[in-house]
Design a protein around this motif. Structure first.
Motif, PDB file in Angstrom:
ATOM      1  N   LEU A 129       0.815  -1.213   0.000  1.00 24.56           N
ATOM      2  CA  LEU A 129       0.000   0.000   0.000  1.00 24.56           C
ATOM      3  C   LEU A 129       0.848   1.262   0.000  1.00 24.56           C
ATOM      4  CD1 LEU A 129      -3.086  -0.431   2.372  1.00 24.56           C
ATOM      5  CD2 LEU A 129      -3.088   0.343   0.004  1.00 24.56           C
ATOM      6  N   SER A 130       1.955   1.231   0.727  1.00 33.24           N
ATOM      7  CA  SER A 130       2.800   2.413   0.829  1.00 33.24           C
ATOM      8  C   SER A 130       3.307   2.847  -0.543  1.00 33.24           C
ATOM      9  CB  SER A 130       3.982   2.121   1.753  1.00 33.24           C
ATOM     10  OG  SER A 130       4.852   3.227   1.798  1.00 33.24           O
ATOM     11  N   ASP A 131       3.824   1.899  -1.313  1.00 32.84           N
ATOM     12  CA  ASP A 131       4.339   2.233  -2.645  1.00 32.84           C
ATOM     13  C   ASP A 131       3.219   2.595  -3.615  1.00 32.84           C
ATOM     14  OD1 ASP A 131       6.946   2.074  -2.017  1.00 32.84           O
ATOM     15  OD2 ASP A 131       7.391   0.235  -3.122  1.00 32.84           O
ATOM     16  N   SER A 132       2.064   1.938  -3.489  1.00 33.64           N
ATOM     17  CA  SER A 132       0.957   2.245  -4.396  1.00 33.64           C
ATOM     18  C   SER A 132       0.485   3.682  -4.190  1.00 33.64           C
ATOM     19  CB  SER A 132      -0.203   1.258  -4.201  1.00 33.64           C
ATOM     20  OG  SER A 132      -0.777   1.383  -2.916  1.00 33.64           O
ATOM     21  N   ILE A 133       0.446   4.126  -2.937  1.00 31.89           N
ATOM     22  CA  ILE A 133       0.077   5.514  -2.635  1.00 31.89           C
ATOM     23  C   ILE A 133       1.116   6.473  -3.194  1.00 31.89           C
ATOM     24  CG2 ILE A 133      -0.116   7.190  -0.734  1.00 31.89           C
ATOM     25  CD1 ILE A 133      -1.527   4.936   0.880  1.00 31.89           C
ATOM     26  N   LYS A 134       2.412   6.127  -3.036  1.00 32.61           N
ATOM     27  CA  LYS A 134       3.488   6.988  -3.549  1.00 32.61           C
ATOM     28  C   LYS A 134       3.387   7.163  -5.057  1.00 32.61           C
ATOM     29  CE  LYS A 134       6.917   5.922   0.019  1.00 32.61           C
ATOM     30  NZ  LYS A 134       8.141   5.134   0.307  1.00 32.61           N
ATOM     31  N   VAL A 135       3.040   6.095  -5.767  1.00 29.26           N
ATOM     32  CA  VAL A 135       2.927   6.152  -7.229  1.00 29.26           C
ATOM     33  C   VAL A 135       1.877   7.180  -7.644  1.00 29.26           C
ATOM     34  CG1 VAL A 135       2.139   4.869  -9.269  1.00 29.26           C
ATOM     35  CG2 VAL A 135       3.772   3.826  -7.695  1.00 29.26           C
ATOM     36  N   LEU A 136       0.709   7.137  -7.005  1.00 31.76           N
ATOM     37  CA  LEU A 136      -0.374   8.056  -7.371  1.00 31.76           C
ATOM     38  C   LEU A 136      -0.083   9.486  -6.911  1.00 31.76           C
ATOM     39  CD1 LEU A 136      -3.585   5.920  -6.724  1.00 31.76           C
ATOM     40  CD2 LEU A 136      -2.242   6.173  -8.811  1.00 31.76           C
ATOM     41  N   GLU A 137       0.432   9.635  -5.699  1.00 31.27           N
ATOM     42  CA  GLU A 137       0.753  10.987  -5.215  1.00 31.27           C
ATOM     43  C   GLU A 137       1.826  11.632  -6.087  1.00 31.27           C
ATOM     44  OE1 GLU A 137      -0.210  10.835  -0.416  1.00 31.27           O
ATOM     45  OE2 GLU A 137       1.827  10.346  -1.113  1.00 31.27           O
ATOM     46  N   SER A 138       2.805  10.851  -6.475  1.00 32.30           N
ATOM     47  CA  SER A 138       3.882  11.368  -7.329  1.00 32.30           C
ATOM     48  C   SER A 138       3.342  11.842  -8.667  1.00 32.30           C
ATOM     49  CB  SER A 138       4.939  10.284  -7.537  1.00 32.30           C
ATOM     50  OG  SER A 138       5.891  10.688  -8.488  1.00 32.30           O
ATOM     51  N   ALA A 139       2.399  11.069  -9.231  1.00 34.61           N
ATOM     52  CA  ALA A 139       1.809  11.457 -10.521  1.00 34.61           C
ATOM     53  C   ALA A 139       1.030  12.763 -10.390  1.00 34.61           C
ATOM     54  CB  ALA A 139       0.897  10.343 -11.030  1.00 34.61           C
ATOM     55  N   LEU A 140       0.286  12.916  -9.299  1.00 37.52           N
ATOM     56  CA  LEU A 140      -0.489  14.142  -9.096  1.00 37.52           C
ATOM     57  C   LEU A 140       0.425  15.361  -8.915  1.00 37.52           C
ATOM     58  CD1 LEU A 140      -3.316  12.866  -6.718  1.00 37.52           C
ATOM     59  CD2 LEU A 140      -3.591  13.663  -9.065  1.00 37.52           C
ATOM     60  N   GLU A 141       1.554  15.162  -8.263  1.00 35.44           N
ATOM     61  CA  GLU A 141       2.501  16.267  -8.084  1.00 35.44           C
ATOM     62  C   GLU A 141       3.210  16.601  -9.395  1.00 35.44           C
ATOM     63  OE1 GLU A 141       5.176  15.055  -5.025  1.00 35.44           O
ATOM     64  OE2 GLU A 141       3.620  14.937  -3.487  1.00 35.44           O
ATOM     65  N   ARG A 142       3.531  15.557 -10.166  1.00 39.20           N
ATOM     66  CA  ARG A 142       4.357  15.729 -11.371  1.00 39.20           C
ATOM     67  C   ARG A 142       3.557  16.300 -12.532  1.00 39.20           C
ATOM     68  NH1 ARG A 142       5.752  10.840 -11.301  1.00 39.20           N
ATOM     69  NH2 ARG A 142       4.462  10.131 -13.037  1.00 39.20           N
ATOM     70  N   THR A 178      -2.344  18.333 -14.225  1.00 40.09           N
ATOM     71  CA  THR A 178      -3.390  18.568 -15.234  1.00 40.09           C
ATOM     72  C   THR A 178      -3.743  17.296 -15.986  1.00 40.09           C
ATOM     73  OG1 THR A 178      -1.664  19.237 -16.806  1.00 40.09           O
ATOM     74  CG2 THR A 178      -2.789  20.983 -15.586  1.00 40.09           C
ATOM     75  N   VAL A 179      -2.796  16.360 -16.068  1.00 43.12           N
ATOM     76  CA  VAL A 179      -3.050  15.092 -16.772  1.00 43.12           C
ATOM     77  C   VAL A 179      -3.568  14.036 -15.812  1.00 43.12           C
ATOM     78  CG1 VAL A 179      -2.001  13.242 -18.137  1.00 43.12           C
ATOM     79  CG2 VAL A 179      -1.254  15.613 -18.474  1.00 43.12           C
ATOM     80  N   ALA A 180      -2.920  13.946 -14.640  1.00 45.65           N
ATOM     81  CA  ALA A 180      -3.227  12.855 -13.709  1.00 45.65           C
ATOM     82  C   ALA A 180      -4.504  13.074 -12.914  1.00 45.65           C
ATOM     83  CB  ALA A 180      -2.055  12.667 -12.740  1.00 45.65           C
ATOM     84  N   LEU A 181      -4.973  14.317 -12.878  1.00 43.74           N
ATOM     85  CA  LEU A 181      -6.133  14.616 -12.038  1.00 43.74           C
ATOM     86  C   LEU A 181      -7.414  14.147 -12.720  1.00 43.74           C
ATOM     87  CD1 LEU A 181      -6.750  15.922  -9.315  1.00 43.74           C
ATOM     88  CD2 LEU A 181      -7.143  18.063 -10.501  1.00 43.74           C
ATOM     89  N   ASN A 182      -7.771  12.893 -12.503  1.00 42.61           N
ATOM     90  CA  ASN A 182      -9.063  12.394 -12.986  1.00 42.61           C
ATOM     91  C   ASN A 182      -9.737  11.610 -11.872  1.00 42.61           C
ATOM     92  OD1 ASN A 182      -8.518   9.425 -13.258  1.00 42.61           O
ATOM     93  ND2 ASN A 182      -6.984  10.143 -14.716  1.00 42.61           N
ATOM     94  N   GLU A 183     -11.052  11.483 -11.977  1.00 46.49           N
ATOM     95  CA  GLU A 183     -11.838  10.922 -10.873  1.00 46.49           C
ATOM     96  C   GLU A 183     -11.418   9.501 -10.513  1.00 46.49           C
ATOM     97  OE1 GLU A 183     -13.252  12.676 -13.337  1.00 46.49           O
ATOM     98  OE2 GLU A 183     -14.740  14.080 -12.545  1.00 46.49           O
TER      99      GLU A 183
END
Length: 353
Positions: A289-302, A305-310
């Motif tokens: 879970l820790s790494d899965s959360i990091k993957v998504l948070e990193s995408a939202l930070e990086r 405008t692209v990663a922000l979807n429902e």
């Protein structure tokens, strides 16, 4: 989607009142600003030509639809006559549009005319209109094929055929009407079996109905095609192949191999949101879970405008709920950030705060 008043985008660029600002607002997801702009233009009587009214109406209806204000979008459409009426043809106004012929109705308006009834719970009416729209597009295709010097226009109408068929398939899939979906996709492919995106879509459908071997055949076919379709870049094609392979691994619950395929995609293109989202899900299935959360948070930070979807945000919030006792506080922080950066049509309720 593009808002051409006729089959030629050039006519819109030349003719439509203040078109670029509307398109800019749409590209930024500023749908409320579009509604304000249309309201002001109407109140100040800035729209003088027939196509101006249609173009602004199309943008207004689209903005209402994006904001899920479907009754207001429907009211806009109800103000129109039959879309094939002579009132909406250039040749009806020879003094305003000398030497122009054809419909001035934006294609997006025809699409919304079919979509809105479905959004209002009138599915049969909407599906009837979608099939009517498909007939309209295919008639245009036949006409363009008889004019070989209109290759750009022909490609545009081919793209519209694929778009409308995909809309129809999406609505049939929501009702689990898989047979109809397969028939529609195979009909498209019977005319052009060289489009790797369409062949991949056939594979996704085959997976949904449990035809794993059929999906494998389709995905192998995609690899054999190579980058024969000019609409895909080399990176897009390679990522498509990797994502297809990953899906087969996912079905077999080989999450480690699936993660490897998605990582290749992300290395090539960090904005490949499908790969990012699915890699995170695979890590969650692997109880990381820790790494899965990091993957998504990193995408939202990086690439917000692209990663922000429902879908991605729903998955991230689900992971927060599994991982943290104080998940409500974390989700509120996420909601505050989304409120600052999201487009107008982002559904903030997906954070479940």
């Amino acid at each position: 989607m593009a808002m051409e008043c006729d089959s030629e985008a050039k006519q819109m660029e030349e003719a439509c009142h203040d078109m670029s600002s509307l398109e800019d607002l749409a590209s930024r997801g500023a749908w409320r600003s579009i509604i304000d702009k249309v309201s002001r233009a109407r109140a100040l009587s800035l729209l003088h030509k027939p196509h101006d009214h249609l173009t602004y109406l199309a943008f207004n209806a689209l903005a209402f639809t994006k904001l899920r204000r479907f009754n207001e979008a429907s009211s806009e459409l109800d103000s129109l006559e039959d879309l094939d009426s002579s009132h909406y043809r250039y040749e009806t106004y020879p003094k305003i549009y000398p030497n122009r012929v054809g419909s001035m109705v934006p294609f997006s308006l025809r699409w919304l005319h079919a979509l809105i009834p479905i959004k209002l719970g009138q599915r049969q009416q909407g599906m009837d209109r979608f099939y009517t729209l498909l007939d309209f597009v295919r008639l245009k295709l036949l006409q363009k094929q008889n004019h070989h010097n209109l290759s750009l226009s022909l490609n545009l109408w081919r793209q519209r055929e694929v778009f409308v068929v995909n809309c129809i398939i999406g609505h049939h899939l929501s009702q689990k009407e898989f047979g109809v979906c397969l028939s529609l996709m195979k009909e498209l492919l019977s005319r052009d079996f060289s489009d790797p995106l369409l062949v991949s879509q056939l594979g996704y459908m085959q997976l949904q109905i449990g035809d794993l071997e059929g999906a494998k055949v389709s995905f192998f076919k995609v690899e054999d095609l190579g980058k024969s379709n000019g609409s895909l870049s080399d990176v897009e094609f390679k990522n498509l192949v990797n994502r297809n392979k990953a899906l087969i691994y996912l079905v077999g619950k080989d999450y480690v191999s699936a993660v490897r395929e998605y990582e290749e995609c992300i290395e090539r293109d960090s904005a490949d949101v499908v790969a990012v989202n699915n890699k995170a899900l695979c890590l969650m299935y692997l109880r990381d879970l820790s790494d899965s959360i990091k993957v998504l948070e990193s995408a939202l930070e990086r690439v917000p405008t692209v990663a922000l979807n429902e879908t991605l945000v729903v998955n991230l919030c689900s992971m927060y709920e599994l991982a943290y006792v104080n998940h409500s506080d974390i989700k509120r922080t996420l909601s505050s950030w989304i409120a600052r950066v999201a487009p107008d049509d982002f559904d903030a309720s997906c954070t479940r705060t």
